[in-house]
Scaffold this motif. Structure first.
Motif, PDB file in Angstrom:
ATOM      1  N   GLN B  40       0.809  -1.216   0.000  1.00  0.00           N
ATOM      2  CA  GLN B  40       0.000   0.000   0.000  1.00  0.00           C
ATOM      3  C   GLN B  40       0.845   1.269   0.000  1.00  0.00           C
ATOM      4  O   GLN B  40       0.595   2.194  -0.767  1.00  0.00           O
ATOM      5  CB  GLN B  40      -0.860   0.000   1.257  1.00  0.00           C
ATOM      6  N   LYS B  41       1.836   1.295   0.891  1.00  0.00           N
ATOM      7  CA  LYS B  41       2.648   2.496   1.075  1.00  0.00           C
ATOM      8  C   LYS B  41       3.337   2.882  -0.225  1.00  0.00           C
ATOM      9  O   LYS B  41       3.305   4.036  -0.638  1.00  0.00           O
ATOM     10  CB  LYS B  41       3.690   2.221   2.167  1.00  0.00           C
ATOM     11  N   VAL B  44       0.849   4.367  -2.686  1.00  0.00           N
ATOM     12  CA  VAL B  44       0.446   5.734  -2.334  1.00  0.00           C
ATOM     13  C   VAL B  44       1.546   6.723  -2.700  1.00  0.00           C
ATOM     14  O   VAL B  44       1.291   7.758  -3.329  1.00  0.00           O
ATOM     15  CB  VAL B  44       0.118   5.822  -0.825  1.00  0.00           C
ATOM     16  N   LEU B  45       2.794   6.380  -2.348  1.00  0.00           N
ATOM     17  CA  LEU B  45       3.909   7.289  -2.638  1.00  0.00           C
ATOM     18  C   LEU B  45       4.095   7.460  -4.137  1.00  0.00           C
ATOM     19  O   LEU B  45       4.382   8.563  -4.618  1.00  0.00           O
ATOM     20  CB  LEU B  45       5.195   6.766  -1.987  1.00  0.00           C
ATOM     21  N   ALA B  46       3.927   6.372  -4.905  1.00  0.00           N
ATOM     22  CA  ALA B  46       4.065   6.465  -6.359  1.00  0.00           C
ATOM     23  C   ALA B  46       3.005   7.389  -6.940  1.00  0.00           C
ATOM     24  O   ALA B  46       3.284   8.189  -7.844  1.00  0.00           O
ATOM     25  CB  ALA B  46       3.959   5.071  -6.979  1.00  0.00           C
ATOM     26  N   ILE B  48       1.477   9.895  -5.394  1.00  0.00           N
ATOM     27  CA  ILE B  48       1.792  11.283  -5.024  1.00  0.00           C
ATOM     28  C   ILE B  48       2.932  11.805  -5.891  1.00  0.00           C
ATOM     29  O   ILE B  48       2.891  12.945  -6.375  1.00  0.00           O
ATOM     30  CB  ILE B  48       2.150  11.380  -3.522  1.00  0.00           C
ATOM     31  N   ALA B  49       3.941  10.953  -6.136  1.00  0.00           N
ATOM     32  CA  ALA B  49       5.078  11.374  -6.962  1.00  0.00           C
ATOM     33  C   ALA B  49       4.618  11.711  -8.375  1.00  0.00           C
ATOM     34  O   ALA B  49       5.069  12.694  -8.977  1.00  0.00           O
ATOM     35  CB  ALA B  49       6.127  10.260  -6.989  1.00  0.00           C
ATOM     36  N   ILE B  52       2.999  15.083  -8.366  1.00  0.00           N
ATOM     37  CA  ILE B  52       3.988  16.165  -8.275  1.00  0.00           C
ATOM     38  C   ILE B  52       4.605  16.425  -9.644  1.00  0.00           C
ATOM     39  O   ILE B  52       4.739  17.570 -10.088  1.00  0.00           O
ATOM     40  CB  ILE B  52       5.088  15.805  -7.244  1.00  0.00           C
ATOM     41  N   GLN B  53       4.935  15.331 -10.357  1.00  0.00           N
ATOM     42  CA  GLN B  53       5.526  15.478 -11.699  1.00  0.00           C
ATOM     43  C   GLN B  53       4.584  16.218 -12.638  1.00  0.00           C
ATOM     44  O   GLN B  53       5.000  17.094 -13.397  1.00  0.00           O
ATOM     45  CB  GLN B  53       5.856  14.095 -12.268  1.00  0.00           C
ATOM     46  N   GLU B  55       2.208  18.293 -11.820  1.00  0.00           N
ATOM     47  CA  GLU B  55       2.142  19.701 -11.409  1.00  0.00           C
ATOM     48  C   GLU B  55       3.335  20.484 -11.942  1.00  0.00           C
ATOM     49  O   GLU B  55       3.199  21.608 -12.419  1.00  0.00           O
ATOM     50  CB  GLU B  55       2.106  19.809  -9.884  1.00  0.00           C
ATOM     51  N   GLU B  56       4.507  19.859 -11.863  1.00  0.00           N
ATOM     52  CA  GLU B  56       5.715  20.561 -12.319  1.00  0.00           C
ATOM     53  C   GLU B  56       5.691  20.792 -13.819  1.00  0.00           C
ATOM     54  O   GLU B  56       6.105  21.835 -14.310  1.00  0.00           O
ATOM     55  CB  GLU B  56       6.956  19.768 -11.894  1.00  0.00           C
TER      56      GLU B  56
END
Lengths: 248, 66
Positions: B40-41, B44-46, B48-49, B52-53, B55-56
């Motif tokens: 799961q962790k 979730v982190l993937a 969010i990453a 972020i990409q 957004e950039e």
């Protein structure tokens, strides 16, 4: 003390604390369940009535009793989340629910595989078995309600109310064997009087019950950490973590 | 040790099917739960990453137009 406790409602601190506790919980759970199961399977004496089939007890009773304890833990967390609006408590409740559901499933299945050789049937619609099945549906209801809403504050409120209302089922499960006639035997472990079980059987059983409890803690910590990250995706510390670990 | 031999241990006094079915399902379902929970962790982190990409990239494109 309350001030100290309150600081752990901060997501980052809760995440770090859970990470610190996790290896201890995992190691203790693994050790206890390993010892309890091997002791129960290989070294505990044979039951004079049920033969070796009774060895299912060493996972059936821990799973069943902990499925109820996990429910109480989930409902308490949900209550704290509802009343004091502590989001970390909502996340904890969401983390426990799937663990409790799996334990309830295990309790039902191991009960069936024990019931078949001893009672001659996999399933009967009696009070104990039916109320435990209702517990499984309550868990599934809480899980699906929490998953059904995009807005997780709302989702936690809906799932939390169901979890709290469902607490009524717990005493029904516990006392079902006393209130109604049941194929299911009454409790063999008693706190107030002497247990109707010799020490050589009781010891591995108690070890496994505690072991299952610690295991629920460990799996809940893992899920709790993931839940914190998922709910705090906009926070800088989570974004840093995602940049460091999330990119493949 | 309650059993004379390994074969006797596996036989479980004739209840082999029921005992091992119970233990098998228990440890299989616990194992599955643990694996799913542990993954799961990372998931979730993937996610969010990826966000972020995205957004950039949006930010860069906006910069190009001006």
């Amino acid at each position: 003390m309350w001030k100290w406790l309150h600081s752990y409602a901060d997501p980052e601190r809760a995440y770090k604390l859970a990470g610190k506790l996790l290896p201890w919980f995992s190691a203790i759970a693994l050790g206890m369940i390993g010892v309890g199961s091997i002791w129960g399977l290989m070294f505990a004496p044979v039951d004079y009535q049920q033969g070796d089939s009774y060895r299912i007890i060493f996972i059936h009773v821990p799973a069943a009793s902990m499925s109820m304890s996990a429910y109480m833990a989930m409902a308490s967390s949900a209550f704290i989340g509802l009343v004091w609006q502590i989001k970390a408590a909502d996340w904890a409740a969401a983390a426990i629910a799937p663990v409790g559901a799996v334990l309830t499933f295990i309790a039902l299945i191991t009960g069936a595989t024990w019931g078949k050789p001893m009672w001659g049937t996999w399933w009967v619609w009696d009070a104990r078995l039916t109320s435990e099945l209702v517990l499984l549906f309550l868990y599934l209801g809480v899980i699906s309600l929490y998953a059904a809403f995009e807005d997780k504050v709302l989702a936690a409120r809906a799932a939390g109310i169901l979890a709290i209302v469902g607490v009524i089922n717990i005493p029904i499960i516990k006392y079902s064997v006393e209130w109604w006639n049941s194929l299911h035997q009454p409790a063999t472990i008693k706190i107030t009087e002497e247990s109707s079980m010799p020490m050589e059987m009781l010891a591995p059983l108690l070890i496994n019950i505690l072991g299952f409890g610690v295991m629920i803690g460990a799996i809940t910590l893992v899920r709790f950490r993931a839940e914190i990250l998922a709910r705090n995706g906009m926070r800088p510390w989570v974004r840093e973590l995602a940049k460091a670990e999330g990119v493949k | 040790m309650q059993f004379e031999s390994f074969a006797e241990f596996i036989d479980m006094g004739g209840y082999a099917f029921y005992v091992w079915l119970a233990y098998g399902i228990t440890f299989f379902s616990l194992g599955t739960l643990i694996v799913v929970s542990a993954r799961q962790k990372k998931k979730v982190l993937a996610e969010i990453a990826k966000k972020i990409q995205r957004e950039e990239r949006l930010k860069e494109n906006r910069g190009n137009k001006q």
